[in-house]
Design a protein around this motif. Structure first.
Motif, PDB file in Angstrom:
ATOM      1  N   MET A 127       0.822  -1.209   0.000  1.00 50.87           N
ATOM      2  CA  MET A 127       0.000   0.000   0.000  1.00 50.87           C
ATOM      3  C   MET A 127       0.861   1.267   0.000  1.00 50.87           C
ATOM      4  SD  MET A 127      -3.005   1.063   2.659  1.00 50.87           S
ATOM      5  CE  MET A 127      -2.005   1.256   4.116  1.00 50.87           C
ATOM      6  N   THR A 128       1.939   1.244   0.808  1.00 57.09           N
ATOM      7  CA  THR A 128       2.789   2.433   0.845  1.00 57.09           C
ATOM      8  C   THR A 128       4.233   1.986   0.711  1.00 57.09           C
ATOM      9  OG1 THR A 128       3.363   2.454   3.171  1.00 57.09           O
ATOM     10  CG2 THR A 128       1.203   3.338   2.587  1.00 57.09           C
ATOM     11  N   ASP A 129       5.144   2.956   0.495  1.00 53.49           N
ATOM     12  CA  ASP A 129       6.554   2.588   0.451  1.00 53.49           C
ATOM     13  C   ASP A 129       7.190   2.787   1.832  1.00 53.49           C
ATOM     14  OD1 ASP A 129       6.481   5.280   0.536  1.00 53.49           O
ATOM     15  OD2 ASP A 129       7.504   5.600  -1.382  1.00 53.49           O
ATOM     16  N   GLN A 130       6.336   2.854   2.868  1.00 59.95           N
ATOM     17  CA  GLN A 130       6.873   2.962   4.213  1.00 59.95           C
ATOM     18  C   GLN A 130       7.586   1.668   4.597  1.00 59.95           C
ATOM     19  OE1 GLN A 130       3.305   3.773   6.321  1.00 59.95           O
ATOM     20  NE2 GLN A 130       3.478   5.975   6.108  1.00 59.95           N
ATOM     21  N   ILE A 131       8.596   1.827   5.473  1.00 56.80           N
ATOM     22  CA  ILE A 131       9.328   0.652   5.940  1.00 56.80           C
ATOM     23  C   ILE A 131       8.732   0.234   7.278  1.00 56.80           C
ATOM     24  CG2 ILE A 131      11.601  -0.228   6.585  1.00 56.80           C
ATOM     25  CD1 ILE A 131      12.649   2.376   5.020  1.00 56.80           C
ATOM     26  N   ASP A 132       8.238  -0.998   7.347  1.00 58.29           N
ATOM     27  CA  ASP A 132       7.656  -1.482   8.595  1.00 58.29           C
ATOM     28  C   ASP A 132       8.751  -1.923   9.553  1.00 58.29           C
ATOM     29  OD1 ASP A 132       4.992  -1.169   7.907  1.00 58.29           O
ATOM     30  OD2 ASP A 132       5.022  -3.020   6.745  1.00 58.29           O
ATOM     31  N   ASP A 176      -5.351  10.539   4.128  1.00 59.96           N
ATOM     32  CA  ASP A 176      -4.532   9.931   3.092  1.00 59.96           C
ATOM     33  C   ASP A 176      -3.506   9.007   3.754  1.00 59.96           C
ATOM     34  OD1 ASP A 176      -2.871   9.210   1.075  1.00 59.96           O
ATOM     35  OD2 ASP A 176      -2.337  11.250   0.446  1.00 59.96           O
ATOM     36  N   PRO A 177      -3.685   7.675   3.632  1.00 58.79           N
ATOM     37  CA  PRO A 177      -2.750   6.753   4.277  1.00 58.79           C
ATOM     38  C   PRO A 177      -1.353   6.789   3.670  1.00 58.79           C
ATOM     39  CG  PRO A 177      -4.440   5.538   3.055  1.00 58.79           C
ATOM     40  CD  PRO A 177      -4.777   6.988   2.941  1.00 58.79           C
ATOM     41  N   GLU A 178      -1.237   7.264   2.426  1.00 55.73           N
ATOM     42  CA  GLU A 178       0.089   7.346   1.790  1.00 55.73           C
ATOM     43  C   GLU A 178       0.959   8.383   2.493  1.00 55.73           C
ATOM     44  OE1 GLU A 178       1.216   5.461  -0.732  1.00 55.73           O
ATOM     45  OE2 GLU A 178      -0.681   4.344  -0.736  1.00 55.73           O
ATOM     46  N   THR A 179       0.361   9.537   2.790  1.00 57.09           N
ATOM     47  CA  THR A 179       1.128  10.611   3.434  1.00 57.09           C
ATOM     48  C   THR A 179       0.836  10.694   4.933  1.00 57.09           C
ATOM     49  OG1 THR A 179      -0.640  12.188   2.956  1.00 57.09           O
ATOM     50  CG2 THR A 179       1.131  12.020   1.332  1.00 57.09           C
ATOM     51  N   MET A 180      -0.061   9.831   5.420  1.00 63.79           N
ATOM     52  CA  MET A 180      -0.482   9.832   6.828  1.00 63.79           C
ATOM     53  C   MET A 180      -0.938  11.237   7.240  1.00 63.79           C
ATOM     54  SD  MET A 180      -0.580   6.859   8.033  1.00 63.79           S
ATOM     55  CE  MET A 180      -0.885   7.247   9.738  1.00 63.79           C
ATOM     56  N   THR A 181      -1.826  11.806   6.435  1.00 59.30           N
ATOM     57  CA  THR A 181      -2.307  13.165   6.689  1.00 59.30           C
ATOM     58  C   THR A 181      -3.826  13.198   6.825  1.00 59.30           C
ATOM     59  OG1 THR A 181      -0.469  14.009   5.369  1.00 59.30           O
ATOM     60  CG2 THR A 181      -2.237  15.550   5.840  1.00 59.30           C
ATOM     61  N   LEU A 182      -4.280  13.809   7.927  1.00 62.73           N
ATOM     62  CA  LEU A 182      -5.707  14.047   8.152  1.00 62.73           C
ATOM     63  C   LEU A 182      -6.015  15.461   7.676  1.00 62.73           C
ATOM     64  CD1 LEU A 182      -5.644  13.011  11.892  1.00 62.73           C
ATOM     65  CD2 LEU A 182      -6.755  11.638  10.149  1.00 62.73           C
ATOM     66  N   ARG A 183      -7.247  15.671   7.199  1.00 60.19           N
ATOM     67  CA  ARG A 183      -7.602  17.001   6.713  1.00 60.19           C
ATOM     68  C   ARG A 183      -8.893  17.496   7.375  1.00 60.19           C
ATOM     69  NH1 ARG A 183      -8.544  16.747   0.594  1.00 60.19           N
ATOM     70  NH2 ARG A 183      -6.329  16.391   0.279  1.00 60.19           N
ATOM     71  N   PHE A 184      -8.875  18.756   7.796  1.00 65.25           N
ATOM     72  CA  PHE A 184     -10.032  19.401   8.417  1.00 65.25           C
ATOM     73  C   PHE A 184     -10.236  20.756   7.755  1.00 65.25           C
ATOM     74  CE2 PHE A 184      -7.842  16.752  11.471  1.00 65.25           C
ATOM     75  CZ  PHE A 184      -8.859  16.020  12.064  1.00 65.25           C
ATOM     76  N   TYR A 185     -11.471  21.320   7.890  1.00 57.84           N
ATOM     77  CA  TYR A 185     -11.745  22.667   7.386  1.00 57.84           C
ATOM     78  C   TYR A 185     -12.112  23.577   8.558  1.00 57.84           C
ATOM     79  CZ  TYR A 185     -12.566  20.399   2.799  1.00 57.84           C
ATOM     80  OH  TYR A 185     -12.463  19.675   1.642  1.00 57.84           O
ATOM     81  N   THR A 186     -11.713  24.839   8.469  1.00 57.41           N
ATOM     82  CA  THR A 186     -12.149  25.810   9.473  1.00 57.41           C
ATOM     83  C   THR A 186     -12.104  27.217   8.894  1.00 57.41           C
ATOM     84  OG1 THR A 186     -12.031  26.349  11.820  1.00 57.41           O
ATOM     85  CG2 THR A 186      -9.930  26.289  10.632  1.00 57.41           C
ATOM     86  N   VAL A 218       0.373  12.805  10.782  1.00 57.98           N
ATOM     87  CA  VAL A 218       0.288  11.920  11.943  1.00 57.98           C
ATOM     88  C   VAL A 218       1.672  11.419  12.350  1.00 57.98           C
ATOM     89  CG1 VAL A 218      -0.641   9.702  12.766  1.00 57.98           C
ATOM     90  CG2 VAL A 218      -2.017  11.152  11.239  1.00 57.98           C
ATOM     91  N   SER A 219       1.981  11.518  13.655  1.00 56.68           N
ATOM     92  CA  SER A 219       3.243  10.949  14.148  1.00 56.68           C
ATOM     93  C   SER A 219       2.999   9.763  15.075  1.00 56.68           C
ATOM     94  CB  SER A 219       4.065  12.012  14.871  1.00 56.68           C
ATOM     95  OG  SER A 219       3.316  12.586  15.918  1.00 56.68           O
ATOM     96  N   ARG A 278       3.897   4.377  15.727  1.00 56.52           N
ATOM     97  CA  ARG A 278       4.609   5.654  15.548  1.00 56.52           C
ATOM     98  C   ARG A 278       5.207   5.742  14.140  1.00 56.52           C
ATOM     99  NH1 ARG A 278       5.882   3.814  20.158  1.00 56.52           N
ATOM    100  NH2 ARG A 278       7.824   2.941  19.358  1.00 56.52           N
ATOM    101  N   TRP A 279       5.089   6.933  13.567  1.00 50.84           N
ATOM    102  CA  TRP A 279       5.649   7.176  12.237  1.00 50.84           C
ATOM    103  C   TRP A 279       6.783   8.193  12.350  1.00 50.84           C
ATOM    104  CZ3 TRP A 279       0.815   5.686  13.154  1.00 50.84           C
ATOM    105  CH2 TRP A 279       0.239   4.752  12.294  1.00 50.84           C
ATOM    106  N   VAL A 280       7.957   7.806  11.888  1.00 52.24           N
ATOM    107  CA  VAL A 280       9.092   8.735  11.857  1.00 52.24           C
ATOM    108  C   VAL A 280       9.659   8.671  10.447  1.00 52.24           C
ATOM    109  CG1 VAL A 280      11.322   9.368  12.856  1.00 52.24           C
ATOM    110  CG2 VAL A 280       9.587   8.268  14.295  1.00 52.24           C
ATOM    111  N   GLY A 281       9.550   9.781   9.714  1.00 48.48           N
ATOM    112  CA  GLY A 281       9.977   9.759   8.314  1.00 48.48           C
ATOM    113  C   GLY A 281       9.197   8.693   7.563  1.00 48.48           C
ATOM    114  N   ASP A 282       9.910   7.816   6.860  1.00 43.30           N
ATOM    115  CA  ASP A 282       9.237   6.767   6.091  1.00 43.30           C
ATOM    116  C   ASP A 282       9.037   5.499   6.897  1.00 43.30           C
ATOM    117  OD1 ASP A 282       9.014   8.305   3.862  1.00 43.30           O
ATOM    118  OD2 ASP A 282      10.945   7.664   3.026  1.00 43.30           O
TER     119      ASP A 282
END
Ligand code: FMN
Length: 196
Positions: A1-6, A61-71, A164-165, A183-187
């Motif tokens: 799914m991602t190029d993250q290293i587990d 977005d699970p690829e970039t581990m980013t949540l999005r909100f509007y305000t 997300v960290s 925990r996510w640190v870099g990739d």
């Protein structure tokens, strides 16, 4: 799914949990009835006071581990995030009996390409939230006093992207509660079981 290293060598049993959590977060923004869609979003005000409020999760977005909100750019939370970008986002899923506590760093998008692109997708009935004559939280003599100023257009529309960290996951169960931290640190992504 991602190029993250587990980095789950010591805890391979956490890999299915990670997959499941990311899948459910990605669906949550699209499902009106998802309990993960209405989040408690905590920031820290410039004077150091904790501030928490309900925000709708608009995208994950699970690829970039980013949540999005509007305000609204004029709301106090934006000043919070400009001073302290560190946030926590809390979710409770009563069906799965799970608490999901996400730690991350917020990035604000106001009047840039992303904000313009997403503003064009906000339906007419949702635009009024960003058009109040006075900034959100302004004192009023009468609750009906607040009007709209259509000339603002998308000027106040703000996208909050949270990178997300950490996800702290807690599942309540009569057979014994379970808790884990991812925990996510870099990739790289790593995780461990924790005492509930
Ligand atoms: C169910 C619900 C959903 C909400 N969704 C949002 C939202 O997506 N964005 C937002 O800015 N405020 C939303 N609000 C209002 C916020 O909780 C908050 O009152 C407002 O944004 C002002 O926050 P602040 O003074 O901390 O900046 C929502 C409130 C409720 C009750």
């Amino acid at each position: 799914m991602t190029d993250q290293i587990d980095r789950f060598d010591k805890t391979p049993s956490l890999m299915p949990l990670r997959r499941d959590l990311l899948r459910r977060l990605a669906h949550a923004a699209d499902e009106a009835g998802s309990p993960l869609r209405l989040t408690s979003f905590a920031s820290v005000s410039p004077d150091g006071t904790p501030q928490v409020r309900t925000l709708v999760l608009r995208h994950f977005d699970p690829e970039t581990m980013t949540l999005r909100f509007y305000t609204d750019a004029r709301s106090p939370k934006v000043a919070d995030l400009e001073t302290h970008p560190e946030v926590q986002v809390l979710m409770w899923d009563p069906d799965h009996k799970e608490q999901i506590r996400i730690t991350g760093t917020a990035e604000l998008h106001i009047g840039d390409e992303l904000a313009d692109q997403l503003w064009s997708t906000v339906p007419e009935y949702g635009r009024g939230d960003y058009l109040t004559r006075l900034p959100p939280g302004s004192p009023l003599n009468d609750p009906e006093e607040h009007g709209q100023d259509e000339t603002f257009g998308g000027r106040n529309f703000t996208v909050i992207c949270v990178k997300v960290s950490c996800i702290d996951w807690l599942k309540l169960s009569a057979q014994g509660h379970r808790r884990a931290q991812l925990r996510w640190v870099g990739d790289e992504v790593a995780g461990e079981w924790r005492t509930p």
